[in-house]
Scaffold this active site. Structure first.
Site, PDB file in Angstrom:
ATOM      1  N   THR A  87      63.478  -8.118  15.212  1.00 20.70           N
ATOM      2  CA  THR A  87      63.160  -8.687  13.902  1.00 20.70           C
ATOM      3  C   THR A  87      64.100  -9.823  13.526  1.00 20.70           C
ATOM      4  O   THR A  87      63.690 -10.810  12.926  1.00 20.70           O
ATOM      5  CB  THR A  87      63.199  -7.573  12.834  1.00 20.70           C
ATOM      6  OG1 THR A  87      62.193  -6.628  13.150  1.00 20.70           O
ATOM      7  CG2 THR A  87      62.981  -8.105  11.436  1.00 20.70           C
ATOM      8  N   THR A 165      66.238  -3.453  16.525  1.00 19.14           N
ATOM      9  CA  THR A 165      66.978  -2.262  16.073  1.00 19.14           C
ATOM     10  C   THR A 165      66.576  -0.995  16.828  1.00 19.14           C
ATOM     11  O   THR A 165      67.376  -0.092  16.999  1.00 19.14           O
ATOM     12  CB  THR A 165      66.687  -1.997  14.588  1.00 19.14           C
ATOM     13  OG1 THR A 165      65.279  -1.743  14.446  1.00 19.14           O
ATOM     14  CG2 THR A 165      67.098  -3.152  13.710  1.00 19.14           C
ATOM     15  N   ASP A 166      65.317  -0.902  17.284  1.00 25.91           N
ATOM     16  CA  ASP A 166      64.804   0.383  17.786  1.00 25.91           C
ATOM     17  C   ASP A 166      65.654   0.971  18.907  1.00 25.91           C
ATOM     18  O   ASP A 166      65.881   2.173  18.936  1.00 25.91           O
ATOM     19  CB  ASP A 166      63.354   0.235  18.291  1.00 25.91           C
ATOM     20  CG  ASP A 166      62.398  -0.043  17.146  1.00 25.91           C
ATOM     21  OD1 ASP A 166      61.181   0.028  17.377  1.00 25.91           O
ATOM     22  OD2 ASP A 166      62.872  -0.343  16.038  1.00 25.91           O
ATOM     23  N   LYS A 243      70.811   4.686  15.582  1.00 25.36           N
ATOM     24  CA  LYS A 243      69.896   4.282  14.513  1.00 25.36           C
ATOM     25  C   LYS A 243      69.436   5.569  13.820  1.00 25.36           C
ATOM     26  O   LYS A 243      68.876   6.462  14.466  1.00 25.36           O
ATOM     27  CB  LYS A 243      68.706   3.509  15.067  1.00 25.36           C
ATOM     28  CG  LYS A 243      67.777   3.005  13.944  1.00 25.36           C
ATOM     29  CD  LYS A 243      66.656   2.129  14.443  1.00 25.36           C
ATOM     30  CE  LYS A 243      65.787   1.657  13.266  1.00 25.36           C
ATOM     31  NZ  LYS A 243      64.643   0.819  13.685  1.00 25.36           N
TER      32      LYS A 243
END
Ligand code: DAS
Length: 428
Positions: A87, A165-166, A243
């Site tokens: 992102t 981020t995942d 995360k």
């Protein structure tokens, strides 16, 4: 102005029966409904008949001068950007309202020129552009090689890796293991909201990452929001971070450890000791194996899953075990012990990591753990299961370390084991 003639991507101010909206026109599947993205980043639909007046606003999209040289200030240190996707490297596609990759990474600097007040961005490399859920061990190697080259480039003081981020914490672990004798800061950062949105968390994350990259901490650090507010960031150790939320800005939390540092755009304030910058040559040891799996044990799970991986030629398995390190044994129909014994006898390495995320495994507390430990399972104490998965891939993929897997899995290479876990390290 005829509303129908507004093209997707146009900035407009709509005066409607229910109020005024400054927005960007999006492509709408229904001609009777005007789909717009508000400055808040949210999309709404407005019925055409509700729109009383339309005013075209000045376009926000900066006219890009191709290959405009990036501003350099001789009084600032030099950093390099390694851009991999996610992102943070995306922007809104006004036609559809979804996000798409930035066409060139310099756009990041156009969105956040403040970055250039902290450090010069001297080099930008793009090993690939991927959503991080599409990455695998081969991408970890590509990033490690890009970063390793920059570590040994004396014109560069620190490196920022921008990434989705995942699976960011997997890559943070992979770089923590792969970069040997690290000589300068390697900072991984992200954003949960695309970089062209006013509310994006990218701004603070990138500025604090630049601050960390010009620090004297020769560590692999994940830098991001410490809270949902735009106040400061944490630098988190690459092997002790996960995360923990689908959408919050402060989604990355330290696990079984405290943050390495608190960072603002102006200051890097260490909480713990760290390896300092040095003139050693950084080595890259990044031959990860693709034949390692991560399995979460759940009540009643069929131990056949072990056979499945054995037959597929897998060499390593990390099992996220319940409690202090348990799976079903003789007390239930799905007894895992025979399957584990057969796999280990066939040469597979099986490791146990805590499903609780926090805390440490203790196989000797209960008899079931003692039985399991006798099978030859390697209990990985407080190591995060995702970090364990990356580490087993790293050890099994390396010609030398794979000669003694157990010794190397139990060796503390990159603080993946905490010597002690403080009470406040839980959900801090
Ligand atoms: N798809 C997500 C990823 O690339 C986007 C993001 O969260 O950065 O990890």
């Amino acid at each position: 102005m005829e509303i129908k003639s507004l093209k997707p991507g146009t900035n407009a101010k709509l005066h409607t029966k229910t109020g005024d909206f400054e927005c960007v026109i999006l492509e709408s599947p229904n001609p009777e409904i005007i789909l717009v993205k508000l400055n808040s980043g949210y999309n709404i639909g407005i019925r055409q008949e509700d729109i009383l007046d339309v005013k075209i606003m000045k376009g926000k999209e900066s006219k890009k001068e191709k290959n405009k040289p990036i501003k350099q200030n001789k009084n600032l240190k030099n950093i390099a950007l390694v851009v991999t996707g996610g992102t943070i490297s995306s922007k809104l596609d006004y036609k559809t309202g979804a996000v798409k990759w930035l066409t060139d990474p310099e756009e990041l600097l156009e969105f956040y020129p403040e970055l250039l007040e902290i450090a010069n961005v001297k080099k930008i490399t793009v090993p690939f552009m991927k959503a991080s859920e599409n990455m695998d061990y081969k991408d970890w190697k590509l990033i490690a090689e890009s970063v390793g080259k920059l570590c040994n480039d004396s014109s560069i003081d620190g490196i920022i890796v921008t990434h989705g981020t995942d699976t960011l914490h997997y890559t943070a672990s992979a770089l923590s293991f792969a970069l040997k004798n690290l000589n300068k800061p390697v900072v991984l950062t992200y954003s949960q909201r695309s970089s062209d949105r006013a509310s994006s968390d990218a701004r603070l994350n990138l500025m604090c990452s630049a601050r960390a990259a010009i620090s004297d901490a020769a560590e692999v650090m994940l830098v991001g929001h410490a809270s949902i507010n735009d106040d400061f960031c944490y630098a988190l150790l690459g092997t002790k971070v996960r995360k923990m939320h689908t959408s919050r800005r402060d989604t990355f939390r330290p696990i079984n450890a405290e943050p390495l540092a608190k960072i603002t755009p102006e200051k890097f304030e260490a909480f713990t000791s760290y390896r300092v910058k040095n003139n050693e040559k950084t080595g890259v040891r990044a031959n990860f194996s693709g034949k390692v799996a991560l399995v979460k044990f759940y009540p009643g799970q069929d131990p056949e899953i072990i056979d499945y991986y054995l037959k597929k030629g897998y060499k390593g398995l990390v099992v996220e075990m319940t409690g202090l390190g348990h799976v079903s044994t003789g007390e239930s129909s799905s007894n895992w012990i025979p399957y584990i014994k057969k796999a280990i006898k066939s040469g597979m390495t099986i490791c146990a990591a805590p499903q609780t995320i926090y805390g440490r495994l203790h196989p000797l507390t209960y008899s079931v753990g003692r039985e399991l430990e006798k099978t030859g399972i390697i209990y990985l104490k407080d190591m995060l299961s995702e970090t364990a998965f990356v580490k087993l891939s790293w050890v099994l993929g390396d010609k030398i370390m794979s000669r003694d897997v157990k010794k190397n899995m139990l060796k503390n290479y990159a603080r993946e084991y905490s010597d002690y876990i403080k009470v406040e390290d839980f959900l801090n």
